[in-house]
Enzyme design. Structure first.
Site, PDB file in Angstrom:
ATOM      1  N   SER A  75       0.797  -1.239   0.000  1.00 28.92           N
ATOM      2  CA  SER A  75       0.000   0.000   0.000  1.00 28.92           C
ATOM      3  C   SER A  75       0.823   1.279   0.000  1.00 28.92           C
ATOM      4  O   SER A  75       0.256   2.367  -0.097  1.00 28.92           O
ATOM      5  CB  SER A  75      -0.966  -0.004   1.184  1.00 28.92           C
ATOM      6  OG  SER A  75      -2.053  -0.867   0.918  1.00 28.92           O
ATOM      7  N   ARG A 106       6.034  -1.553  12.546  1.00 28.56           N
ATOM      8  CA  ARG A 106       6.673  -0.828  11.443  1.00 28.56           C
ATOM      9  C   ARG A 106       6.678   0.668  11.722  1.00 28.56           C
ATOM     10  O   ARG A 106       7.626   1.384  11.373  1.00 28.56           O
ATOM     11  CB  ARG A 106       5.981  -1.146  10.120  1.00 28.56           C
ATOM     12  CG  ARG A 106       4.531  -0.764  10.093  1.00 28.56           C
ATOM     13  CD  ARG A 106       3.745  -1.330   8.933  1.00 28.56           C
ATOM     14  NE  ARG A 106       2.325  -1.041   9.130  1.00 28.56           N
ATOM     15  CZ  ARG A 106       1.377  -1.365   8.280  1.00 28.56           C
ATOM     16  NH1 ARG A 106       1.678  -1.994   7.163  1.00 28.56           N
ATOM     17  NH2 ARG A 106       0.122  -1.068   8.528  1.00 28.56           N
ATOM     18  N   LYS A 142       0.030   3.507  -2.857  1.00 31.20           N
ATOM     19  CA  LYS A 142      -1.094   4.451  -2.863  1.00 31.20           C
ATOM     20  C   LYS A 142      -0.635   5.899  -3.034  1.00 31.20           C
ATOM     21  O   LYS A 142      -1.411   6.742  -3.473  1.00 31.20           O
ATOM     22  CB  LYS A 142      -1.931   4.296  -1.595  1.00 31.20           C
ATOM     23  CG  LYS A 142      -2.803   3.047  -1.589  1.00 31.20           C
ATOM     24  CD  LYS A 142      -3.709   3.024  -0.363  1.00 31.20           C
ATOM     25  CE  LYS A 142      -4.689   1.860  -0.445  1.00 31.20           C
ATOM     26  NZ  LYS A 142      -4.045   0.548  -0.281  1.00 31.20           N
TER      27      LYS A 142
END
Length: 282
Positions: A81, A267, A84
């Site tokens: 992602s 993360r 994006k």
């Protein structure tokens, strides 16, 4: 938000690499980088978190990269992602996304996250990482235009065609590494991409995660699964009074005890701790 576990299998199929080759891909860097400093504190943070991987922080003013593992940082991985960011840019440039007021309408079908089951404005779709919303964007862009723009943006090494246009960033052989993530973000931030100021301003706005007294944090997370192993991203930049620091973190769990939700938290927390260790944020 509550996870709909009945749909976890569907999501994992969506983000798993059914078309994986049996070898890892190393995405070559266009230029060798000499201004690199190893930071052992990053490795200590990672080792203490039951994960493996690399944190890279780039000091724009000093033109210096800091990392615990530059070899890991040069290994290409699925963008997940984090794409994006580029998908939003391309969507705006092509008119598929009309403006920051664009609404992604929910079709009433069950989605993996409850928070996706509503009409979402662009910023919310981006920050909630709405996979169906951005699959719709990619489909409308179409493979030919997507390939053209990805090449113009010099974004990683992506393999896009009519069969994978809805998921090439989640599965398959598309790759980007941490150094390329930072190079892309640096070009974006420095107005070096061939895009309009309007597009840049909109994307920069939706990327903002946190605004504090002494800094503004912007970025995007990503998560993929390959060979039954999760891989997590957090990329972005931190603006302080007199400088900007870019970061790209890529992590994998050391054991099966760490599930998807835990890696998703680590993360970001590991990145923020590394930024604090360098006295970039307080």
């Amino acid at each position: 938000m509550s996870l709909k576990f009945s749909h976890i299998t569907l999501l994992l199929l969506c983000i798993s690499s059914r078309k994986e080759q049996n070898k890892d891909h190393t995405v070559e860097q266009p230029n060798s980088i000499e201004n690199k400093i190893e930071n052992t504190e990053f490795q200590f943070i990672i080792d203490s978190s039951d994960v493996k991987g690399s944190v890279v922080i780039y000091d724009l003013k000093k033109d210096i990269f800091y990392s615990n593992d530059f070899d890991w940082a040069n290994q290409g991985r699925l963008p997940a992602s984090t794409f994006k960011i580029a998908n939003s840019i391309i969507g705006l440039e092509t008119g598929v996304i009309e403006s920051d007021s664009t609404i992604f309408k929910w079709n009433g079908e069950d989605r993996w996250l409850d928070i996706w089951e509503q009409n979402l404005a662009l910023k919310d779709a981006f920050q909630y990482s709405c996979v169906p919303c951005y699959q719709e964007v990619a489909s409308k862009i179409n493979p030919e235009r997507m390939n053209t723009y990805v090449e113009k943006l010099h974004y990683g090494d992506l393999h896009i065609d009519s069969l994978n246009i809805r998921n090439f960033w989640l599965e398959g052989t598309s790759r980007i590494n941490q150094m390329q993530q930072i190079a892309f973000l640096k070009r974006f931030y420095g107005n070096k991409l061939p895009i309009s100021k309007r597009t840049k301003d909109i994307v920069q706005k939706i990327m903002i995660i946190d605004t504090e007294k002494n800094y503004t944090l912007s970025g995007k997370t990503g998560l993929s699964i390959r060979r039954e192993k999760f891989n997590g991203w957090f990329v972005g930049y931190v603006e302080v009074a007199d400088n900007t620091y870019f970061f790209a973190t890529n992590l994998e769990p050391l054991s099966s005890d760490i599930n998807m939700n835990e890696l998703s938290k680590k993360r970001k927390s590991i990145t923020l701790l590394a930024l604090r260790k360098m006295d970039i944020i307080k």
